[in-house]
Design an enzyme around this catalytic site. Structure first.
Site, PDB file in Angstrom:
ATOM      1  N   HIS A 216       0.983  -0.689  -0.091  1.00 35.89           N
ATOM      2  CA  HIS A 216       0.050   0.327  -0.016  1.00 35.89           C
ATOM      3  C   HIS A 216       0.482   1.398  -0.214  1.00 35.89           C
ATOM      4  CE1 HIS A 216       0.601  -0.763   4.695  1.00 35.89           C
ATOM      5  NE2 HIS A 216       0.505   0.389   4.333  1.00 35.89           N
ATOM      6  N   ASP A 246       0.392  -7.528   0.836  1.00 38.38           N
ATOM      7  CA  ASP A 246       1.137  -6.580   1.196  1.00 38.38           C
ATOM      8  C   ASP A 246       2.296  -6.038   0.511  1.00 38.38           C
ATOM      9  OD1 ASP A 246       0.639  -3.895   1.572  1.00 38.38           O
ATOM     10  OD2 ASP A 246      -0.317  -4.237   3.337  1.00 38.38           O
ATOM     11  N   GLY A 325       2.887   5.900   9.741  1.00 35.69           N
ATOM     12  CA  GLY A 325       4.039   5.379   9.534  1.00 35.69           C
ATOM     13  C   GLY A 325       4.884   4.352   9.224  1.00 35.69           C
ATOM     14  N   SER A 327       3.937   1.604   8.425  1.00 38.48           N
ATOM     15  CA  SER A 327       4.004   0.370   7.244  1.00 38.48           C
ATOM     16  C   SER A 327       4.924   0.015   6.955  1.00 38.48           C
ATOM     17  CB  SER A 327       3.029   1.218   6.365  1.00 38.48           C
ATOM     18  OG  SER A 327       1.576   1.186   6.526  1.00 38.48           O
ATOM     19  N   SER A 343       2.075  -4.766   7.792  1.00 38.96           N
ATOM     20  CA  SER A 343       0.621  -4.418   6.688  1.00 38.96           C
ATOM     21  C   SER A 343      -0.136  -3.166   7.369  1.00 38.96           C
ATOM     22  CB  SER A 343      -0.100  -5.252   6.452  1.00 38.96           C
ATOM     23  OG  SER A 343      -1.071  -5.078   5.609  1.00 38.96           O
TER      24      SER A 343
END
Length: 442
Positions: A216, A246, A325, A327, A343
């Site tokens: 993402h 992801d 942040g 991720s 994720s």
């Protein structure tokens, strides 16, 4: 061409300071319990003391040995033993063999095929944003989680679907938070509307230096910089979100980039030796650019998560905290095994919550990359090489470093994609870097 290295920056430990310090206290002594010295081939029937990584290997072997009798397994961290579930039947000999291999074997009611059928029913009848499910081998049930947005008719539908699976097949847990991807939206950070974290440095299939991060993040923008308003230093090559994972592969623009296989904790680095499968019950550590270091346990595998942007399958469910942040940041073990990429989930590092991770093994296979790169393993402890918590994009950037999206604004919903969203997903398709993911503001 000379190899450049980025400036060192102290690892960020913000709202998750208490959790991060607690994790560091566990991790830094490097107090891994060792095996009892016996090999898997010994014939002793008593369960063996195993490291989590060895338990994962044994679990894979026994899954093949037991066949239809196998109903999942998990690692008992307190006893340092692998617990293997079997369904009763004409399988006494294979159970004896499993015990000889060192597992603690227990009989359960639900077979793996029955649990998987239940998960498929949930997918077809209860794919509701704000829900997730994963098989929990410790309870021999499907663990269904609903966040705070699942109310009214949606809750009734979910509850009815779970009840329809039959008694003893699934349990529902309510989460106080909201499932979301942990990209940081709103303020422009590092040159764009998104801030994520570098997961692990890798070598692309053609030998070029690259890194893995969350998909993402990869669909939010195709160009990445290492400082606010800085020049891009890496370009998205492949990205998957939502759908079957992801994850994103991002190539460094400079082919001379040094990309060591390490995670930097601020005062020491953890060398990453290889990628490994997660095991339920395993202790894991997460590093991210917002909250620094946190730890917890693996709760479930092959989890399905229904984010607002769409459904993502094949994730690892944990009780490790994370915040926007974080991720894409590294999930790893004390002894240097790469496990996952952050994720999303619910909660934060003050109240806790669920966090889901993309397995590194499946991401590497999908993008055709291998762990590490030029200079892999060469970073020195104590912060000589850059790593977790540093600004990403430097030639020696390590796992968990902060990286910023290029010119894109998170939440723009263009979502040009090379793949399709997972079944039941409402969001945009898989992006190859050329568009924006829908609704990603965390």
């Amino acid at each position: 061409m000379s190899h450049k290295r980025i400036p060192k920056r102290r690892a960020a430990i913000a709202a998750g300071g208490v959790a991060a310090l607690g994790a560091a206290a566990v991790l830094l002594p490097n107090a891994n319990a060792s095996q009892d010295g016996e090999s898997f081939g010994d014939t002793a029937a008593a369960p063996r003391t195993l490291k989590a990584a060895d338990a994962s290997d044994l679990a894979s072997q026994l899954a093949g040995l037991l066949g239809d009798a196998f109903a999942g397994s998990y690692y008992d961290a307190d006893e340092q033993q692998l617990v293997v579930n079997v369904v009763p039947g004409d399988n006494n000999q294979v159970i004896v063999e499993a015990k000889k291999a060192g597992a603690d074997v227990r009989e359960v009611d639900n077979s793996m095929s029955e649990l998987q059928t239940g998960a498929r029913t949930l997918k077809s009848e209860a794919t509701i944003p704000g829900t997730s499910w994963a098989i929990d081998p410790r309870t021999n049930k499907i663990l269904v989680t609903a966040d705070s947005t699942v109310t009214g008719a949606d809750w009734d539908r979910l509850e009815s679907t779970v009840e329809g699976l039959g008694a003893g097949m699934a349990t529902i847990k309510k989460s106080a938070g909201t499932f979301k991807t942990f990209v940081s939206g709103g303020d422009a950070v590092f040159g764009g509307g998104a801030r994520c974290s570098l997961g692990f440095n890798v070598t692309a299939g053609d030998g070029a230096p690259a890194f893995l991060t969350a998909g993402h993040c990869g669909v939010a923008d195709d160009r990445w910089s290492d400082a606010q308003d800085g020049q891009p230093i890496a370009t998205v090559d492949q990205a998957v979100f939502p759908g079957e994972g992801d994850f994103a592969l991002v190539r460094y623009d400079d082919p001379a980039t040094e990309a060591p296989s390490e995670v930097n904790l601020g005062d020491q680095t953890v060398q990453i030796s290889q990628a490994a499968e997660a095991t339920v019950g395993q202790q894991v550590f997460r590093m991210g650019s917002t909250t620094g270091l946190a730890d917890g346990q693996v709760l479930g595998l092959d989890a399905t998560v229904n984010y607002p942007e769409g459904t993502v399958t094949g994730l690892i469910q944990t009780d490790v905290c994370a915040e926007p942040g974080d991720s894409g940041g590294s999930l790893f073990t004390q002894d240097g095994l790469a496990i996952g990429l952050t994720s999303g989930g619910s909660g934060d590092c003050t109240v806790g919550g669920e966090t889901f991770f993309q397995p590194v093994t499946t991401a590497l296979e999908a993008v055709g990359a291998t762990l590490g790169g030029d200079g892999a393993g060469a970073g020195q402890a104590g912060g000589a090489g850059s790593g977790v918590g540093d600004q990403a994009g430097g030639e020696a950037a390590g796992g968990g470093d902060a990286v910023g999206g290029g010119d894109g604004q998170v939440g723009d919903g263009a979502g040009a994609g090379a793949g399709e969203a997972g079944d039941g997903a409402d969001g945009d398709g898989t992006g190859a870097g050329g568009g924006h993911g829908s609704g990603l503001a965390g």
